[in-house]
Design a protein around this motif. Structure first.
Motif, mmCIF file in Angstrom:
data_model
loop_
_atom_site.group_PDB
_atom_site.id
_atom_site.type_symbol
_atom_site.label_atom_id
_atom_site.label_comp_id
_atom_site.label_asym_id
_atom_site.label_seq_id
_atom_site.Cartn_x
_atom_site.Cartn_y
_atom_site.Cartn_z
ATOM 1 N N PHE A 12 0.809 -1.223 0.000
ATOM 2 C CA PHE A 12 0.000 0.000 0.000
ATOM 3 C C PHE A 12 0.844 1.277 0.000
ATOM 4 N N ASP A 109 0.598 1.210 12.556
ATOM 5 C CA ASP A 109 -0.155 -0.037 12.567
ATOM 6 C C ASP A 109 -1.275 0.079 13.604
ATOM 7 N N GLY A 126 -12.392 -2.808 3.481
ATOM 8 C CA GLY A 126 -11.289 -3.291 2.635
ATOM 9 C C GLY A 126 -10.013 -3.534 3.412
#
Ligand SMILES: C[S@@+](CC[C@H](N)C(=O)[O-])C[C@H]1O[C@@H](n2cnc3c(N)ncnc32)[C@H](O)[C@@H]1O
Length: 211
Positions: A12, A109, A126
């Motif tokens: 990503f 995270d 998603g």
């Protein structure tokens, strides 16, 4: 050796603008075929948000801020977005500039960043696709929030192998699938007493409330 989370983060970081572009009108027709639930899951989440009034929202894996934009327009009183891809967050920061008095973006995270709940609604669209161990992920959600809107991919023999090939073999990005029973168990066993799971696109849309 890099673990699964590092591979997802790297994916990503590299794919931020490509992913963001999927929301553009000109690619929508093709995307509807490949990812039929992408628009519908945002609509469902906005509906849930509207039922909650003007909630405080945590968006886990907020990406480029496309979902955030819809949630902020619909009346989110405070929005916190977390993502471990810096390039995704940079796109989100630009997109959400006009809402900056109600918005906080945190790079990191979800399992490691400092977050101060409670949140009325936690959104994860998603995102579970890329979570190798969803149990601690849902436990953290349960510790922070009252309700959850999340999407989950489902294995199908038509699209599953192509998806695995595209992500894991070509892009080195691990992906995971869920059954309806697994999703229900994950949330009920973590204190969400009211759980609604609908088929959506290639997967499921979950709406869960603690009471
Ligand atoms: C497919 S994108 C979805 C973005 C956004 N929710 C949307 O629907 O437009 C998944 C996002 O989740 C982020 N992500 C995945 N695992 C994460 C984690 N453990 N912590 C923070 N972000 C994570 C990725 O960096 C990526 O931006």
């Amino acid at each position: 050796m890099r673990n699964e989370r590092d591979l997802v983060r790297q994916h990503f970081r590299e794919q931020a603008s490509t992913f963001d572009g999927l929301y553009e009108a000109r690619v929508k027709q093709v995307q509807r075929l490949l990812r039929p639930g992408m628009t519908e899951r945002v609509v469902k989440t906005v509906e849930m948000l509207e039922q909650a009034g003007s909630p405080v929202v945590l968006d886990v894996g907020c990406g480029s801020g496309r979902v955030a934009e819809a949630l902020l327009k619909a009346g989110t009183s405070r929005y916190v977005g977390v993502d471990f891809s810096g390039p995704m967050l940079a796109l989100a920061a630009t997109r959400l500039e006009r809402f900056r008095d109600r918005t906080e973006l945190i790079e990191g995270d979800f399992m490691a960043v400092d977050l101060h709940g409670p949140f009325d609604l936690i959104v994860a669209l998603g995102v579970f696709d890329y979570i190798a161990d969803p149990v601690p992920f849902v436990q953290r959600m349960a510790a922070l929030g009252e309700s959850v809107a999340a999407s989950f991919p489902k294995w199908t023999w038509v699209k599953g192998p192509i998806r695995k090939l595209r992500y894991e073999v070509i892009n080195s990005c691990p992906i995971f699938d869920y059954t309806k029973r697994e999703i229900e168990f994950l949330f009920r066993s973590n204190g969400f007493d009211r759980v609604k799971i609908d088929r959506m696109g290639n997967g499921y849309m979950l709406q869960a409330w603690k009471r």
